[in-house]
Scaffold this motif. Structure first.
Motif, PDB file in Angstrom:
ATOM      1  N   SER A   1     -84.010 -27.090  -6.088  1.00 25.71           N
ATOM      2  CA  SER A   1     -83.109 -27.261  -7.238  1.00 25.71           C
ATOM      3  C   SER A   1     -82.023 -26.199  -7.252  1.00 25.71           C
TER       4      SER A   1
ATOM      5  N   GLU B   1     -70.636 -32.699 -10.513  1.00 25.01           N
ATOM      6  CA  GLU B   1     -71.297 -33.540 -11.519  1.00 25.01           C
ATOM      7  C   GLU B   1     -72.739 -33.091 -11.781  1.00 25.01           C
ATOM      8  N   LEU B   2     -73.475 -32.757 -10.726  1.00 25.24           N
ATOM      9  CA  LEU B   2     -74.857 -32.306 -10.875  1.00 25.24           C
ATOM     10  C   LEU B   2     -74.936 -31.079 -11.783  1.00 25.24           C
TER      11      LEU B   2
ATOM     12  N   GLN C   1     -72.697 -30.129 -14.060  1.00 23.04           N
ATOM     13  CA  GLN C   1     -72.329 -30.532 -15.416  1.00 23.04           C
ATOM     14  C   GLN C   1     -73.489 -31.217 -16.131  1.00 23.04           C
ATOM     15  N   GLU C   2     -74.196 -32.095 -15.414  1.00 28.78           N
ATOM     16  CA  GLU C   2     -75.339 -32.797 -16.008  1.00 28.78           C
ATOM     17  C   GLU C   2     -76.434 -31.818 -16.416  1.00 28.78           C
ATOM     18  N   ARG C   3     -76.756 -30.906 -15.509  1.00 26.32           N
ATOM     19  CA  ARG C   3     -77.838 -29.961 -15.810  1.00 26.32           C
ATOM     20  C   ARG C   3     -77.441 -28.969 -16.891  1.00 26.32           C
TER      21      ARG C   3
ATOM     22  N   SER D   1     -75.394 -29.618 -19.381  1.00 28.31           N
ATOM     23  CA  SER D   1     -75.403 -30.305 -20.679  1.00 28.31           C
ATOM     24  C   SER D   1     -76.822 -30.527 -21.188  1.00 28.31           C
ATOM     25  N   ALA D   2     -77.807 -30.512 -20.292  1.00 29.85           N
ATOM     26  CA  ALA D   2     -79.204 -30.689 -20.701  1.00 29.85           C
ATOM     27  C   ALA D   2     -79.848 -29.371 -21.118  1.00 29.85           C
ATOM     28  N   TYR D   3     -79.143 -28.261 -20.935  1.00 24.66           N
ATOM     29  CA  TYR D   3     -79.712 -26.939 -21.197  1.00 24.66           C
ATOM     30  C   TYR D   3     -79.958 -26.720 -22.683  1.00 24.66           C
TER      31      TYR D   3
END
Length: 153
Positions: free
Chosen positions: A116, A136-137, A139-141, A143-145
């Motif tokens: 990871s 993108e990966l 940004q996705e992770r 935003s999930a923080y």
């Protein structure tokens, strides 16, 4: 994984250099822009130069530049130059690492953590930082923080 001040400063300095690809930047200017103690920054820049990630330019218009294009330098490159491997367990190789009993699956957890981290840190370049366009990966992770580890997906 723990990001040391030295690594944090190194990445921030490298981002500044990536944002000014056409001219050398003086350490004092980088330090001022990033609120980094200039004496410490000189040590960090020396280590980055030794790792061949930055080059120093002498003279009145001198300073520091990236040794390679910013698209070719990842955050993982900088972290490894400053602190060594991204993830290690007691300085052992993760392949072949075995535990007994209830801890038997733990080496797979360590390998997943390393994978990871590598996906994020090797997938993000200094060019990404300087342009303000993260993969993108990432940004996705990001935003999930959440600070509450009990609710992290």
């Amino acid at each position: 994984m723990r990001i040391t001040a030295r690594t944090d400063y190194a990445i921030r300095a490298m981002a500044e250099l990536a944002g000014a690809p056409d001219r050398p930047l003086k350490a004092e200017d980088i330090a001022g822009r990033q609120d980094i103690p200039v004496r410490f920054l000189f040590v960090v820049l020396g280590d980055l130069r030794q790792a061949r990630l930055v080059a120093s330019v002498r003279g009145p218009e001198g300073g520091y530049t990236l040794a390679r294009p910013p698209a070719e330098i990842t955050l993982a490159d900088v972290i490894r130059a400053m602190d060594g491997p991204l993830v290690s367990v007691r300085d052992l190789k993760l392949t072949g690492l075995e535990y007994q009993g209830a801890a038997a699956p733990l080496p797979d957890v360590w390998r997943a953590v390393r994978t990871s981290l590598r996906q994020v840190l090797e997938g993000t370049t200094l060019e990404d930082l300087a342009a303000g366009t993260l993969p993108e990966l990432v940004q996705e992770r990001a935003s999930a923080y959440t600070d509450d580890i009990r609710t992290y997906p």
